[in-house]
Design a protein around this motif. Structure first.
Motif, mmCIF file in Angstrom:
data_model
loop_
_atom_site.group_PDB
_atom_site.id
_atom_site.type_symbol
_atom_site.label_atom_id
_atom_site.label_comp_id
_atom_site.label_asym_id
_atom_site.label_seq_id
_atom_site.Cartn_x
_atom_site.Cartn_y
_atom_site.Cartn_z
ATOM 1 N N THR A 27 1.494 14.344 7.134
ATOM 2 C CA THR A 27 2.558 13.836 6.277
ATOM 3 C C THR A 27 2.649 12.314 6.343
ATOM 4 O OG1 THR A 27 3.853 15.880 6.345
ATOM 5 C CG2 THR A 27 5.070 13.846 5.932
ATOM 6 N N TRP A 28 2.259 11.723 7.476
ATOM 7 C CA TRP A 28 2.329 10.271 7.640
ATOM 8 C C TRP A 28 1.075 9.558 7.153
ATOM 9 C CZ3 TRP A 28 7.020 8.780 8.422
ATOM 10 C CH2 TRP A 28 7.908 9.589 9.151
ATOM 11 N N MET A 29 0.106 10.279 6.648
ATOM 12 C CA MET A 29 -1.171 9.677 6.304
ATOM 13 C C MET A 29 -1.141 9.012 4.929
ATOM 14 S SD MET A 29 -4.882 11.497 6.710
ATOM 15 C CE MET A 29 -6.227 10.619 7.492
ATOM 16 N N VAL A 30 -0.211 8.061 4.780
ATOM 17 C CA VAL A 30 -0.065 7.341 3.515
ATOM 18 C C VAL A 30 0.102 5.848 3.818
ATOM 19 C CG1 VAL A 30 1.047 7.361 1.261
ATOM 20 C CG2 VAL A 30 1.193 9.378 2.698
ATOM 21 N N PRO A 31 -0.833 5.221 4.503
ATOM 22 C CA PRO A 31 -0.654 3.806 4.847
ATOM 23 C C PRO A 31 -0.615 2.897 3.628
ATOM 24 C CG PRO A 31 -2.910 4.500 5.295
ATOM 25 C CD PRO A 31 -2.131 5.752 4.970
ATOM 26 N N GLN A 32 -1.142 3.371 2.486
ATOM 27 C CA GLN A 32 -1.184 2.539 1.284
ATOM 28 C C GLN A 32 0.119 2.571 0.494
ATOM 29 O OE1 GLN A 32 -2.504 5.506 1.550
ATOM 30 N NE2 GLN A 32 -2.370 6.646 -0.374
ATOM 31 N N ASP A 33 1.042 3.455 0.860
ATOM 32 C CA ASP A 33 2.284 3.584 0.096
ATOM 33 C C ASP A 33 3.410 4.039 1.017
ATOM 34 O OD1 ASP A 33 4.142 3.688 -1.930
ATOM 35 O OD2 ASP A 33 3.294 5.431 -2.946
ATOM 36 N N VAL A 34 3.701 3.246 2.029
ATOM 37 C CA VAL A 34 4.736 3.615 2.992
ATOM 38 C C VAL A 34 6.106 3.640 2.318
ATOM 39 C CG1 VAL A 34 5.796 3.044 5.208
ATOM 40 C CG2 VAL A 34 3.366 2.605 4.845
ATOM 41 N N LEU B 278 6.448 6.895 0.418
ATOM 42 C CA LEU B 278 6.705 8.010 1.328
ATOM 43 C C LEU B 278 8.144 7.975 1.815
ATOM 44 C CD1 LEU B 278 5.644 10.404 3.005
ATOM 45 C CD2 LEU B 278 4.958 8.744 4.759
ATOM 46 N N ALA B 279 8.622 6.773 2.155
ATOM 47 C CA ALA B 279 9.999 6.655 2.632
ATOM 48 C C ALA B 279 10.998 7.111 1.575
ATOM 49 C CB ALA B 279 10.278 5.215 3.054
ATOM 50 N N ARG B 280 10.742 6.750 0.324
ATOM 51 C CA ARG B 280 11.649 7.179 -0.747
ATOM 52 C C ARG B 280 11.734 8.693 -0.816
ATOM 53 N NH1 ARG B 280 9.447 2.693 -3.467
ATOM 54 N NH2 ARG B 280 7.848 3.977 -4.440
ATOM 55 N N LEU B 281 10.602 9.369 -0.708
ATOM 56 C CA LEU B 281 10.610 10.831 -0.773
ATOM 57 C C LEU B 281 11.272 11.458 0.446
ATOM 58 C CD1 LEU B 281 7.089 11.668 -2.274
ATOM 59 C CD2 LEU B 281 9.306 11.565 -3.412
ATOM 60 N N MET B 282 11.348 10.689 1.525
ATOM 61 C CA MET B 282 12.001 11.195 2.739
ATOM 62 C C MET B 282 13.496 10.863 2.775
ATOM 63 S SD MET B 282 9.275 10.498 5.806
ATOM 64 C CE MET B 282 7.831 11.558 6.022
ATOM 65 N N GLY B 283 13.971 10.162 1.750
ATOM 66 C CA GLY B 283 15.387 9.828 1.706
ATOM 67 C C GLY B 283 15.712 8.389 2.036
ATOM 68 N N ARG C 106 14.255 4.359 3.885
ATOM 69 C CA ARG C 106 13.585 3.827 5.071
ATOM 70 C C ARG C 106 14.252 4.275 6.368
ATOM 71 N NH1 ARG C 106 12.791 -1.436 2.513
ATOM 72 N NH2 ARG C 106 14.308 -2.333 3.959
ATOM 73 N N ASP C 107 15.597 4.309 6.390
ATOM 74 C CA ASP C 107 16.275 4.719 7.624
ATOM 75 C C ASP C 107 15.968 6.167 7.962
ATOM 76 O OD1 ASP C 107 17.347 2.219 7.923
ATOM 77 O OD2 ASP C 107 19.330 2.747 7.141
ATOM 78 N N ALA C 108 15.955 7.031 6.938
ATOM 79 C CA ALA C 108 15.641 8.435 7.172
ATOM 80 C C ALA C 108 14.202 8.600 7.641
ATOM 81 C CB ALA C 108 15.888 9.256 5.906
ATOM 82 N N ALA C 109 13.281 7.858 7.010
ATOM 83 C CA ALA C 109 11.879 7.933 7.406
ATOM 84 C C ALA C 109 11.691 7.425 8.835
ATOM 85 C CB ALA C 109 11.017 7.135 6.435
ATOM 86 N N THR C 110 12.419 6.368 9.191
ATOM 87 C CA THR C 110 12.318 5.833 10.556
ATOM 88 C C THR C 110 12.808 6.855 11.572
ATOM 89 O OG1 THR C 110 12.617 3.569 9.751
ATOM 90 C CG2 THR C 110 13.061 3.977 12.080
ATOM 91 N N GLY C 111 13.894 7.548 11.261
ATOM 92 C CA GLY C 111 14.380 8.589 12.159
ATOM 93 C C GLY C 111 13.366 9.699 12.352
ATOM 94 N N ARG C 112 12.696 10.052 11.277
ATOM 95 C CA ARG C 112 11.666 11.092 11.395
ATOM 96 C C ARG C 112 10.473 10.597 12.193
ATOM 97 N NH1 ARG C 112 10.440 14.493 6.056
ATOM 98 N NH2 ARG C 112 8.719 15.015 7.449
ATOM 99 N N LEU C 113 10.114 9.326 12.004
ATOM 100 C CA LEU C 113 9.000 8.787 12.765
ATOM 101 C C LEU C 113 9.357 8.700 14.243
ATOM 102 C CD1 LEU C 113 6.130 7.788 12.256
ATOM 103 C CD2 LEU C 113 7.048 5.478 11.971
ATOM 104 N N ASP C 114 10.607 8.368 14.545
ATOM 105 C CA ASP C 114 11.059 8.376 15.942
ATOM 106 C C ASP C 114 10.850 9.758 16.560
ATOM 107 O OD1 ASP C 114 11.884 5.740 15.746
ATOM 108 O OD2 ASP C 114 14.006 6.232 15.465
#
Length: 265
Positions: free
Chosen positions: A68-75, A78-83, A85-93
């Motif tokens: 799911t994180w394999m999108v280095p060209q469009d972070v 990906l964050a938008r679809l996860m809700g 940047r803050d939501a994506a950061t929480g998931r990455l944590d």
């Protein structure tokens, strides 16, 4: 496809570049918003039943949680679809820590980071584009210090064409390629006080670490203040000097402004 598109543009094949570049967004076709992960689809377009983030169905040598994180060209996408940047950061944590908040970066859990194989080894560097570069600095250093060692068991996984070794070299230098096929480098924190990389072209890449510590408190590029957590391709092409002020505590302000985040490609 991003890599092929970039090569085509550099080779003057604008036609191929325009044809291939949109395929870098094809990952959105397999992102299932209902589960918030990349997921396998059947031939009729429906989703593979029985999904869990730990599944390997539809993935090679890794789980959905990793891919799911394999999108280095469009972070940012990906964050938008996860809700956001803050939501994506929480998931990455949560990808790097267990339920109790302890580091989980040695592999062995399909829901967590796996340093032993290629699909997810770029993930610690995604924090830069999410606006939390200090988390890249501490996460990469944790992996360097615990997943790698000396002796026959010093590498965390199979060193496919030198991949595991190359990851360590970049991490120890404090930089990492942002997107395949391009030369921009993400900035972390080096473990050496000075690194010099002479190129056959005569260009020389120099990375200085003033003071000691894990966290970047300030930086200069060729003597000018650097407020971004990434380096332009000119650094690799023509050389330059990056100087980092490293301290033992996190600076949660450096390189966090919207304009300073790594650009998507």
């Amino acid at each position: 496809m991003i890599r092929l598109a970039m090569w085509a543009r550099r080779a003057g094949r604008t036609d191929l570049y325009r044809r291939l570049l949109p395929r870098g967004d094809y990952w959105k076709n397999t992102f299932n918003p209902a589960v918030g992960h990349q997921a396998a689809r059947l031939a009729d377009g429906s989703w593979q039943p029985g999904f869990t983030p730990a599944t390997g169905t539809g993935f090679a040598q890794g789980s959905s949680a990793t891919y799911t994180w394999m999108v280095p060209q469009d972070v940012s996408g990906l964050a938008r679809l996860m809700g956001g940047r803050d939501a994506a950061t929480g998931r990455l944590d949560a990808f790097f820590h267990d339920e109790a908040g302890n580091w989980a970066v040695l592999g062995g859990n399909a829901l967590r980071y796996d340093p032993t194989n290629e699909p997810g080894i770029h993930a610690p560097w995604l924090y830069n584009a999410l606006g939390w570069p200090w988390k890249t600095q501490e996460t990469v250093r944790q992996i360097v210090d615990t997943a790698y060692g000396t002796g026959p068991a010093g590498l965390p996984g199979n060193d496919d064409l030198g991949t595991m070794s190359a990851w360590y070299v970049f991490a120890a230098m404090g930089v990492f390629p942002q997107v395949p096929g391009r030369a921009e480098l993400l900035v972390g924190s080096p473990v050496f006080p000075r690194v010099e990389v002479p190129r056959s072209t005569g260009a020389r890449l120099v990375i200085n670490a003033d003071s000691t510590g894990t966290y970047v408190h300030g930086a200069t590029l060729n003597g000018a203040p650097l407020t971004r957590s990434w380096l332009p391709e000119s650094f690799v092409q023509h050389g330059g000097t990056l100087t980092l002020d490293l301290e033992p505590t996190a600076n949660q302000q450096w390189a966090t402004a919207e304009a300073d985040l790594p650009r998507d490609h």
